[in-house]
Design an enzyme around this catalytic site. Structure first.
Site, PDB file in Angstrom:
ATOM      1  N   TYR A 156       0.004   2.342 -13.366  1.00  0.00           N
ATOM      2  CA  TYR A 156       1.195   2.825 -14.097  1.00  0.00           C
ATOM      3  C   TYR A 156       1.377   2.030 -15.401  1.00  0.00           C
ATOM      4  CZ  TYR A 156       6.127   4.211 -14.740  1.00  0.00           C
ATOM      5  OH  TYR A 156       7.319   4.694 -15.233  1.00  0.00           O
ATOM      6  N   LYS A 160       1.233   3.389 -19.284  1.00  0.00           N
ATOM      7  CA  LYS A 160       2.386   3.289 -20.192  1.00  0.00           C
ATOM      8  C   LYS A 160       2.045   2.468 -21.439  1.00  0.00           C
ATOM      9  CE  LYS A 160       5.161   5.870 -17.823  1.00  0.00           C
ATOM     10  NZ  LYS A 160       5.480   7.213 -18.315  1.00  0.00           N
TER      11      LYS A 160
HETATM   12  P1  NAI Z   1      11.180  12.006 -11.961  1.00  0.00           P
HETATM   13  O1  NAI Z   1      10.145  11.812 -10.910  1.00  0.00           O
HETATM   14  O2  NAI Z   1      12.620  12.092 -11.552  1.00  0.00           O
HETATM   15  O3  NAI Z   1      10.828  13.289 -12.858  1.00  0.00           O
HETATM   16  C1  NAI Z   1       9.539  13.490 -13.375  1.00  0.00           C
HETATM   17  C2  NAI Z   1       9.325  14.977 -13.591  1.00  0.00           C
HETATM   18  O4  NAI Z   1       7.986  15.166 -14.085  1.00  0.00           O
HETATM   19  C3  NAI Z   1       9.441  15.795 -12.284  1.00  0.00           C
HETATM   20  O5  NAI Z   1      10.255  16.932 -12.496  1.00  0.00           O
HETATM   21  C4  NAI Z   1       7.995  16.168 -11.973  1.00  0.00           C
HETATM   22  O6  NAI Z   1       7.857  17.395 -11.272  1.00  0.00           O
HETATM   23  C5  NAI Z   1       7.406  16.257 -13.389  1.00  0.00           C
HETATM   24  N1  NAI Z   1       5.938  16.168 -13.391  1.00  0.00           N
HETATM   25  C6  NAI Z   1       5.162  15.346 -12.645  1.00  0.00           C
HETATM   26  N2  NAI Z   1       3.866  15.581 -12.894  1.00  0.00           N
HETATM   27  C7  NAI Z   1       3.817  16.569 -13.822  1.00  0.00           C
HETATM   28  C8  NAI Z   1       2.756  17.257 -14.475  1.00  0.00           C
HETATM   29  N3  NAI Z   1       1.474  16.971 -14.219  1.00  0.00           N
HETATM   30  N4  NAI Z   1       3.070  18.223 -15.374  1.00  0.00           N
HETATM   31  C9  NAI Z   1       4.366  18.537 -15.631  1.00  0.00           C
HETATM   32  N5  NAI Z   1       5.404  17.922 -15.039  1.00  0.00           N
HETATM   33  C10 NAI Z   1       5.133  16.951 -14.140  1.00  0.00           C
HETATM   34  O7  NAI Z   1      10.952  10.789 -12.990  1.00  0.00           O
HETATM   35  P2  NAI Z   1      11.939  10.147 -14.069  1.00  0.00           P
HETATM   36  O8  NAI Z   1      12.505   8.908 -13.493  1.00  0.00           O
HETATM   37  O9  NAI Z   1      12.840  11.161 -14.645  1.00  0.00           O
HETATM   38  O10 NAI Z   1      10.863   9.687 -15.172  1.00  0.00           O
HETATM   39  C11 NAI Z   1      10.576  10.412 -16.339  1.00  0.00           C
HETATM   40  C12 NAI Z   1       9.651   9.584 -17.207  1.00  0.00           C
HETATM   41  O11 NAI Z   1      10.265   8.330 -17.509  1.00  0.00           O
HETATM   42  C13 NAI Z   1       8.317   9.262 -16.525  1.00  0.00           C
HETATM   43  O12 NAI Z   1       7.280   9.304 -17.491  1.00  0.00           O
HETATM   44  C14 NAI Z   1       8.519   7.844 -16.030  1.00  0.00           C
HETATM   45  O13 NAI Z   1       7.310   7.156 -15.893  1.00  0.00           O
HETATM   46  C15 NAI Z   1       9.380   7.274 -17.152  1.00  0.00           C
HETATM   47  N6  NAI Z   1      10.133   6.105 -16.744  1.00  0.00           N
HETATM   48  C16 NAI Z   1      11.066   6.146 -15.726  1.00  0.00           C
HETATM   49  C17 NAI Z   1      11.741   4.998 -15.365  1.00  0.00           C
HETATM   50  C18 NAI Z   1      12.744   4.981 -14.283  1.00  0.00           C
HETATM   51  O14 NAI Z   1      13.246   3.885 -13.980  1.00  0.00           O
HETATM   52  N7  NAI Z   1      13.138   6.104 -13.690  1.00  0.00           N
HETATM   53  C19 NAI Z   1      11.486   3.719 -16.054  1.00  0.00           C
HETATM   54  C20 NAI Z   1      10.513   3.789 -17.100  1.00  0.00           C
HETATM   55  C21 NAI Z   1       9.878   4.937 -17.426  1.00  0.00           C
END
Ligand code: NAI
Length: 248
Positions: A156, A160
Protein backbone atom coordinates in the site's frame (compact mmCIF):
# COMPACT_ATOMS: atom_id res chain seq x y z
CA UNK A 1 -20.53 29.09 -3.78
CA UNK A 2 -19.95 27.90 -7.30
CA UNK A 3 -16.25 27.18 -7.35
CA UNK A 4 -16.59 24.43 -9.98
CA UNK A 5 -19.42 25.54 -12.22
CA UNK A 6 -18.90 24.61 -15.88
CA UNK A 7 -16.43 21.85 -15.00
CA UNK A 8 -16.86 18.12 -15.60
CA UNK A 9 -15.23 15.92 -12.95
CA UNK A 10 -14.50 12.19 -13.03
CA UNK A 11 -13.97 10.56 -9.63
CA UNK A 12 -12.95 6.90 -9.54
CA UNK A 13 -14.15 4.63 -6.73
CA UNK A 14 -16.77 7.19 -5.74
CA UNK A 15 -19.61 4.80 -4.84
CA UNK A 16 -18.80 5.32 -1.16
CA UNK A 17 -16.33 6.81 1.29
CA UNK A 18 -13.96 9.65 0.39
CA UNK A 19 -14.80 9.50 -3.34
CA UNK A 20 -18.50 9.89 -2.62
CA UNK A 21 -17.86 12.89 -0.34
CA UNK A 22 -15.77 14.48 -3.11
CA UNK A 23 -18.54 13.88 -5.67
CA UNK A 24 -21.12 15.51 -3.38
CA UNK A 25 -18.94 18.53 -2.64
CA UNK A 26 -18.10 18.98 -6.33
CA UNK A 27 -21.81 18.88 -7.26
CA UNK A 28 -22.58 21.39 -4.49
CA UNK A 29 -19.96 23.63 -6.08
CA UNK A 30 -21.68 23.34 -9.46
CA UNK A 31 -19.60 20.66 -11.24
CA UNK A 32 -21.08 17.97 -13.45
CA UNK A 33 -20.04 14.74 -11.80
CA UNK A 34 -19.06 11.31 -13.12
CA UNK A 35 -19.17 8.53 -10.52
CA UNK A 36 -17.24 5.35 -11.26
CA UNK A 37 -17.04 2.16 -9.24
CA UNK A 38 -16.76 -1.59 -9.69
CA UNK A 39 -20.49 -2.05 -9.07
CA UNK A 40 -23.25 0.52 -9.41
CA UNK A 41 -25.94 -0.62 -6.97
CA UNK A 42 -29.17 1.01 -5.78
CA UNK A 43 -27.40 3.10 -3.16
CA UNK A 44 -25.16 4.60 -5.85
CA UNK A 45 -28.11 5.18 -8.21
CA UNK A 46 -29.99 7.04 -5.48
CA UNK A 47 -26.84 9.07 -4.75
CA UNK A 48 -26.75 10.07 -8.44
CA UNK A 49 -30.35 11.29 -8.12
CA UNK A 50 -29.36 13.30 -5.04
CA UNK A 51 -26.62 14.96 -7.10
CA UNK A 52 -28.95 15.66 -10.04
CA UNK A 53 -31.37 17.32 -7.60
CA UNK A 54 -28.63 19.90 -6.98
CA UNK A 55 -29.07 21.00 -10.60
CA UNK A 56 -25.95 19.44 -12.12
CA UNK A 57 -25.48 16.58 -14.58
CA UNK A 58 -24.45 13.35 -12.84
CA UNK A 59 -24.05 9.78 -14.04
CA UNK A 60 -22.61 6.55 -12.61
CA UNK A 61 -20.52 4.15 -14.68
CA UNK A 62 -19.51 0.66 -13.67
CA UNK A 63 -15.80 0.47 -14.53
CA UNK A 64 -12.72 -1.25 -13.17
CA UNK A 65 -10.08 1.48 -12.90
CA UNK A 66 -7.32 -1.15 -12.81
CA UNK A 67 -8.22 -2.32 -16.34
CA UNK A 68 -6.42 -0.30 -19.04
CA UNK A 69 -8.98 -0.95 -21.80
CA UNK A 70 -11.93 -0.30 -19.47
CA UNK A 71 -10.40 3.02 -18.36
CA UNK A 72 -10.04 4.12 -22.00
CA UNK A 73 -13.61 3.04 -22.82
CA UNK A 74 -14.87 4.95 -19.77
CA UNK A 75 -13.11 8.16 -20.79
CA UNK A 76 -14.40 7.86 -24.39
CA UNK A 77 -17.92 7.35 -23.07
CA UNK A 78 -17.70 10.30 -20.66
CA UNK A 79 -16.41 12.61 -23.41
CA UNK A 80 -19.28 11.48 -25.63
CA UNK A 81 -21.83 12.01 -22.81
CA UNK A 82 -20.44 15.18 -21.19
CA UNK A 83 -18.32 16.79 -23.93
CA UNK A 84 -15.17 17.37 -21.87
CA UNK A 85 -13.22 16.38 -18.73
CA UNK A 86 -11.78 19.13 -16.54
CA UNK A 87 -10.99 17.23 -13.36
CA UNK A 88 -9.83 13.66 -12.79
CA UNK A 89 -9.65 12.34 -9.23
CA UNK A 90 -7.82 9.01 -9.03
CA UNK A 91 -9.42 7.87 -5.80
CA UNK A 92 -10.07 4.12 -6.20
CA UNK A 93 -7.97 2.22 -3.70
CA UNK A 94 -7.76 -0.92 -1.57
CA UNK A 95 -5.61 -2.41 1.19
CA UNK A 96 -4.29 -5.97 1.49
CA UNK A 97 -2.07 -5.57 4.54
CA UNK A 98 0.52 -8.04 5.78
CA UNK A 99 4.13 -8.21 6.91
CA UNK A 100 6.69 -8.80 4.13
CA UNK A 101 7.46 -12.29 5.45
CA UNK A 102 3.85 -13.30 4.79
CA UNK A 103 2.88 -11.13 1.84
CA UNK A 104 1.87 -13.06 -1.26
CA UNK A 105 2.63 -12.01 -4.81
CA UNK A 106 -1.14 -11.66 -5.37
CA UNK A 107 -1.46 -9.22 -2.45
CA UNK A 108 1.36 -7.11 -3.88
CA UNK A 109 0.09 -7.17 -7.48
CA UNK A 110 -3.53 -6.42 -6.58
CA UNK A 111 -2.72 -3.36 -4.48
CA UNK A 112 -0.26 -1.96 -7.04
CA UNK A 113 -2.75 -2.54 -9.88
CA UNK A 114 -5.80 -1.07 -8.14
CA UNK A 115 -4.06 1.83 -6.38
CA UNK A 116 -1.34 2.87 -8.83
CA UNK A 117 -1.81 1.34 -12.27
CA UNK A 118 -5.42 2.57 -12.22
CA UNK A 119 -4.14 6.15 -12.03
CA UNK A 120 -1.82 5.52 -15.00
CA UNK A 121 -4.76 4.03 -16.93
CA UNK A 122 -7.03 7.01 -16.33
CA UNK A 123 -4.33 9.66 -16.79
CA UNK A 124 -3.24 7.95 -20.02
CA UNK A 125 -6.82 8.12 -21.26
CA UNK A 126 -7.56 11.75 -20.24
CA UNK A 127 -4.23 13.23 -21.36
CA UNK A 128 -5.26 13.77 -25.03
CA UNK A 129 -8.59 15.23 -23.85
CA UNK A 130 -6.97 17.71 -21.44
CA UNK A 131 -4.18 18.61 -23.90
CA UNK A 132 -6.79 19.46 -26.52
CA UNK A 133 -8.65 21.62 -23.97
CA UNK A 134 -5.31 23.09 -22.82
CA UNK A 135 -6.55 22.77 -19.25
CA UNK A 136 -7.22 20.18 -16.59
CA UNK A 137 -6.61 19.26 -12.98
CA UNK A 138 -5.54 15.75 -12.00
CA UNK A 139 -5.68 14.74 -8.35
CA UNK A 140 -4.08 11.51 -7.13
CA UNK A 141 -5.32 10.14 -3.80
CA UNK A 142 -2.12 9.12 -2.01
CA UNK A 143 -1.71 8.65 1.74
CA UNK A 144 0.53 9.82 4.56
CA UNK A 145 2.06 6.33 4.53
CA UNK A 146 3.21 6.95 0.96
CA UNK A 147 5.51 9.57 2.49
CA UNK A 148 6.34 8.01 5.86
CA UNK A 149 6.08 4.26 5.13
CA UNK A 150 4.22 1.85 7.43
CA UNK A 151 5.09 -1.59 8.75
CA UNK A 152 2.64 -4.15 7.42
CA UNK A 153 1.72 -1.97 4.45
CA UNK A 154 4.70 -2.29 2.08
CA UNK A 155 2.41 -2.81 -0.92
CA UNK A 156 0.00 0.00 0.00
CA UNK A 157 2.77 2.48 0.95
CA UNK A 158 4.68 1.76 -2.25
CA UNK A 159 1.53 2.28 -4.32
CA UNK A 160 0.82 5.60 -2.59
CA UNK A 161 4.44 6.81 -2.93
CA UNK A 162 4.00 5.95 -6.61
CA UNK A 163 0.90 8.14 -6.78
CA UNK A 164 2.97 11.09 -5.55
CA UNK A 165 5.79 10.48 -8.08
CA UNK A 166 3.22 10.06 -10.85
CA UNK A 167 1.50 13.37 -9.99
CA UNK A 168 4.84 15.22 -9.85
CA UNK A 169 5.97 13.81 -13.19
CA UNK A 170 2.68 14.66 -14.90
CA UNK A 171 2.93 18.18 -13.43
CA UNK A 172 6.32 18.55 -15.15
CA UNK A 173 5.25 16.88 -18.38
CA UNK A 174 1.95 18.69 -18.93
CA UNK A 175 2.36 21.98 -17.04
CA UNK A 176 3.29 23.94 -20.15
CA UNK A 177 -0.01 22.82 -21.71
CA UNK A 178 -2.19 24.09 -18.84
CA UNK A 179 -2.68 20.73 -17.11
CA UNK A 180 -1.99 20.56 -13.36
CA UNK A 181 -1.43 17.44 -11.24
CA UNK A 182 -1.29 17.19 -7.45
CA UNK A 183 -1.60 14.54 -4.76
CA UNK A 184 -3.59 14.48 -1.54
CA UNK A 185 -2.15 12.51 1.37
CA UNK A 186 -4.95 11.76 3.83
CA UNK A 187 -4.05 10.53 7.30
CA UNK A 188 -6.53 8.56 9.36
CA UNK A 189 -9.93 9.14 7.76
CA UNK A 190 -13.05 7.46 9.13
CA UNK A 191 -14.53 5.34 6.29
CA UNK A 192 -15.28 1.66 5.59
CA UNK A 193 -11.54 1.22 4.95
CA UNK A 194 -10.62 2.25 8.52
CA UNK A 195 -13.71 0.66 10.12
CA UNK A 196 -11.92 -2.65 9.60
CA UNK A 197 -9.58 -1.60 12.47
CA UNK A 198 -10.43 -2.39 16.09
CA UNK A 199 -11.72 0.33 18.46
CA UNK A 200 -8.44 0.06 20.41
CA UNK A 201 -6.24 0.60 17.33
CA UNK A 202 -8.43 3.53 16.27
CA UNK A 203 -8.05 5.16 19.70
CA UNK A 204 -4.25 4.69 19.51
CA UNK A 205 -4.17 6.44 16.11
CA UNK A 206 -6.30 9.31 17.36
CA UNK A 207 -4.08 9.87 20.42
CA UNK A 208 -1.11 10.50 18.08
CA UNK A 209 -2.92 13.13 16.01
CA UNK A 210 -2.27 16.77 17.06
CA UNK A 211 -5.90 17.68 16.27
CA UNK A 212 -6.99 14.62 18.34
CA UNK A 213 -9.55 13.21 15.95
CA UNK A 214 -9.78 11.09 12.86
CA UNK A 215 -10.51 13.00 9.67
CA UNK A 216 -13.84 12.92 7.85
CA UNK A 217 -14.33 12.28 4.14
CA UNK A 218 -15.51 15.92 3.99
CA UNK A 219 -12.11 17.11 5.30
CA UNK A 220 -10.52 15.44 2.26
CA UNK A 221 -13.27 16.63 -0.10
CA UNK A 222 -12.61 20.25 0.88
CA UNK A 223 -8.96 20.01 -0.21
CA UNK A 224 -9.97 18.12 -3.36
CA UNK A 225 -12.32 21.01 -4.15
CA UNK A 226 -9.52 23.54 -3.77
CA UNK A 227 -7.26 21.50 -6.10
CA UNK A 228 -10.03 21.07 -8.69
CA UNK A 229 -10.93 24.76 -8.67
CA UNK A 230 -9.23 27.76 -10.20
CA UNK A 231 -8.30 28.87 -6.67
CA UNK A 232 -5.34 26.50 -7.09
CA UNK A 233 -4.43 27.62 -10.62
CA UNK A 234 -0.76 28.19 -9.60
CA UNK A 235 -0.47 24.95 -7.61
CA UNK A 236 0.95 21.88 -9.34
CA UNK A 237 3.25 18.98 -8.46
CA UNK A 238 2.37 19.30 -4.77
CA UNK A 239 1.26 16.85 -2.10
CA UNK A 240 -1.19 18.26 0.41
CA UNK A 241 -1.44 16.32 3.66
CA UNK A 242 -4.92 16.12 5.19
CA UNK A 243 -4.04 14.43 8.44
CA UNK A 244 -4.73 16.67 11.45
CA UNK A 245 -0.99 17.25 11.75
CA UNK A 246 -0.10 13.54 12.00
CA UNK A 247 2.63 13.97 9.35
CA UNK A 248 4.61 17.20 9.21
P1 NAI B 1 -13.43 2.81 0.59
O1 NAI B 1 -12.99 1.39 0.65
O2 NAI B 1 -14.48 3.27 1.55
O3 NAI B 1 -13.88 3.20 -0.89
C1 NAI B 1 -13.10 2.87 -2.01
C2 NAI B 1 -14.00 2.75 -3.23
O4 NAI B 1 -13.18 2.38 -4.35
C3 NAI B 1 -15.08 1.65 -3.07
O5 NAI B 1 -16.34 2.15 -3.47
C4 NAI B 1 -14.58 0.54 -3.99
O6 NAI B 1 -15.62 -0.25 -4.54
C5 NAI B 1 -13.85 1.36 -5.07
N1 NAI B 1 -12.91 0.54 -5.84
C6 NAI B 1 -12.06 -0.41 -5.38
N2 NAI B 1 -11.38 -0.96 -6.39
C7 NAI B 1 -11.79 -0.34 -7.52
C8 NAI B 1 -11.46 -0.49 -8.90
N3 NAI B 1 -10.56 -1.38 -9.31
N4 NAI B 1 -12.09 0.31 -9.80
C9 NAI B 1 -13.02 1.22 -9.40
N5 NAI B 1 -13.37 1.39 -8.11
C10 NAI B 1 -12.77 0.61 -7.19
O7 NAI B 1 -12.08 3.66 0.78
P2 NAI B 1 -11.86 5.18 1.24
O8 NAI B 1 -11.47 5.17 2.67
O9 NAI B 1 -12.97 6.04 0.80
O10 NAI B 1 -10.54 5.53 0.40
C11 NAI B 1 -10.54 6.24 -0.81
C12 NAI B 1 -9.10 6.52 -1.21
O11 NAI B 1 -8.45 7.26 -0.17
C13 NAI B 1 -8.27 5.25 -1.42
O12 NAI B 1 -7.38 5.45 -2.50
C14 NAI B 1 -7.50 5.12 -0.12
O13 NAI B 1 -6.31 4.41 -0.28
C15 NAI B 1 -7.25 6.59 0.20
N6 NAI B 1 -6.97 6.82 1.61
C16 NAI B 1 -7.88 6.50 2.60
C17 NAI B 1 -7.55 6.72 3.93
C18 NAI B 1 -8.47 6.40 5.03
O14 NAI B 1 -8.06 6.56 6.19
N7 NAI B 1 -9.72 6.01 4.79
C19 NAI B 1 -6.24 7.29 4.30
C20 NAI B 1 -5.38 7.59 3.19
C21 NAI B 1 -5.75 7.37 1.91
Amino acid sequence: MNLLSGKVAVITGSGRGIGRAIALKYAQEGADVVITDLKIDESVESFVKELQALGVRAKAYSSNAADFEAAHQLVDQVVSDFGRIDVLVNNAGITRDGLMMRMTEDQWDLVINVNLKSAFNLIHAVTPVMLKQRSGSIINMASVVGVSGNAGQTNYSASKAGMIGLAKSIAKELGSRGVRANAIAPGFIITDMTHALSEEVRKQWEAQIPLRRGGTPEDVANVATFLASDLSSYVTGQTIHVCGGMNM
